[in-house]
Design an enzyme around this catalytic site. Sequence first.
Site, PDB file in Angstrom:
ATOM      1  N   HIS A   1      -3.256   4.172  -4.633  1.00  0.00           N
ATOM      2  CA  HIS A   1      -1.942   4.060  -3.735  1.00  0.00           C
ATOM      3  C   HIS A   1      -0.930   2.968  -4.172  1.00  0.00           C
ATOM      4  O   HIS A   1      -0.542   3.232  -5.252  1.00  0.00           O
ATOM      5  CB  HIS A   1      -2.268   2.282  -2.684  1.00  0.00           C
ATOM      6  CG  HIS A   1      -2.545   1.832  -2.820  1.00  0.00           C
ATOM      7  ND1 HIS A   1      -2.053   0.598  -3.323  1.00  0.00           N
ATOM      8  CD2 HIS A   1      -3.722   1.024  -3.454  1.00  0.00           C
ATOM      9  CE1 HIS A   1      -2.915  -0.613  -3.733  1.00  0.00           C
ATOM     10  NE2 HIS A   1      -3.536  -0.134  -3.867  1.00  0.00           N
TER      11      HIS A   1
HETATM   12  P1  TYD Z   1      -6.933  -3.233  -1.666  1.00  0.00           P
HETATM   13  O1  TYD Z   1      -5.587  -2.970  -2.680  1.00  0.00           O
HETATM   14  O2  TYD Z   1      -6.862  -1.972  -0.862  1.00  0.00           O
HETATM   15  O3  TYD Z   1      -7.613  -2.560  -3.304  1.00  0.00           O
HETATM   16  P2  TYD Z   1      -8.022  -0.957  -3.689  1.00  0.00           P
HETATM   17  O4  TYD Z   1      -6.633  -0.174  -3.529  1.00  0.00           O
HETATM   18  O5  TYD Z   1      -8.582  -0.869  -5.004  1.00  0.00           O
HETATM   19  O6  TYD Z   1      -9.137  -0.450  -2.833  1.00  0.00           O
HETATM   20  O7  TYD Z   1      -8.043  -3.784  -1.505  1.00  0.00           O
HETATM   21  C1  TYD Z   1      -9.004  -3.766  -0.954  1.00  0.00           C
HETATM   22  C2  TYD Z   1      -9.407  -4.638   0.021  1.00  0.00           C
HETATM   23  O8  TYD Z   1      -9.349  -6.013   0.433  1.00  0.00           O
HETATM   24  C3  TYD Z   1      -8.595  -4.394   1.441  1.00  0.00           C
HETATM   25  O9  TYD Z   1      -9.229  -4.255   3.240  1.00  0.00           O
HETATM   26  C4  TYD Z   1      -7.673  -5.270   1.910  1.00  0.00           C
HETATM   27  C5  TYD Z   1      -8.200  -6.793   1.061  1.00  0.00           C
HETATM   28  N1  TYD Z   1      -7.521  -7.031   1.112  1.00  0.00           N
HETATM   29  C6  TYD Z   1      -6.681  -8.379   1.131  1.00  0.00           C
HETATM   30  O10 TYD Z   1      -7.475  -9.085   2.440  1.00  0.00           O
HETATM   31  N2  TYD Z   1      -6.023  -9.102   0.515  1.00  0.00           N
HETATM   32  C7  TYD Z   1      -5.428  -8.819  -0.640  1.00  0.00           C
HETATM   33  O11 TYD Z   1      -4.740  -9.318  -1.318  1.00  0.00           O
HETATM   34  C8  TYD Z   1      -5.706  -7.855  -1.222  1.00  0.00           C
HETATM   35  C9  TYD Z   1      -5.363  -7.463  -2.868  1.00  0.00           C
HETATM   36  C10 TYD Z   1      -6.657  -7.053  -0.499  1.00  0.00           C
END
Ligand code: TYD
Length: 136
Positions: A52
């Site tokens: 992303h």
């Molecule tokens: P995400 O950043 O989408 O991880 P990746 O891109 O590696 O899949 O985060 C995964 C999940 O965690 C998403 O549902 C959002 C949640 N999240 C939070 O609640 N707080 C945070 O600070 C982060 C980074 C993620």
Amino acid sequence: MSLSEAQLINLPKIEDPRGNLSFIEEGNHIPFKIQRVYWIYDVPGGEFRGSHAFKETEELIIALSGSFDVLIDDGKSKNTFSLNRSYYGLYLPAGIWRQMQNFSTNSLALVISSTQFSDHDYIRDYQEFLMTLDYE
Ligand code: TYD
């Protein structure tokens, strides 16, 4: 945003026979105000994280333990940083597509972020990411 703004930051390393110590100070080693810290761990072999871009968020990514690769892409060119030392931080400005992969067993990725979590700041679709660049 261009890939040239992404860079490895060499963090202080206080070497000591009792064990080494590194640190980060806001405004000194990191070019943004710290609003959040999160970490990624227990990553099963072969898994990817990220895939992303952020609209506003800037980050510093550190391999506190083990190793992993960060693939970055500004829509024009790509680069890969292999992180495997806890005294290097990879600074990523906003507007860069990133993917983390090749996590070693027991690796620990620390991410220092310029924003609190907001799902609205994510661009998760690569075609949408490329379209945002057309308007810059
Ligand atoms: P995400 O950043 O989408 O991880 P990746 O891109 O590696 O899949 O985060 C995964 C999940 O965690 C998403 O549902 C959002 C949640 N999240 C939070 O609640 N707080 C945070 O600070 C982060 C980074 C993620």
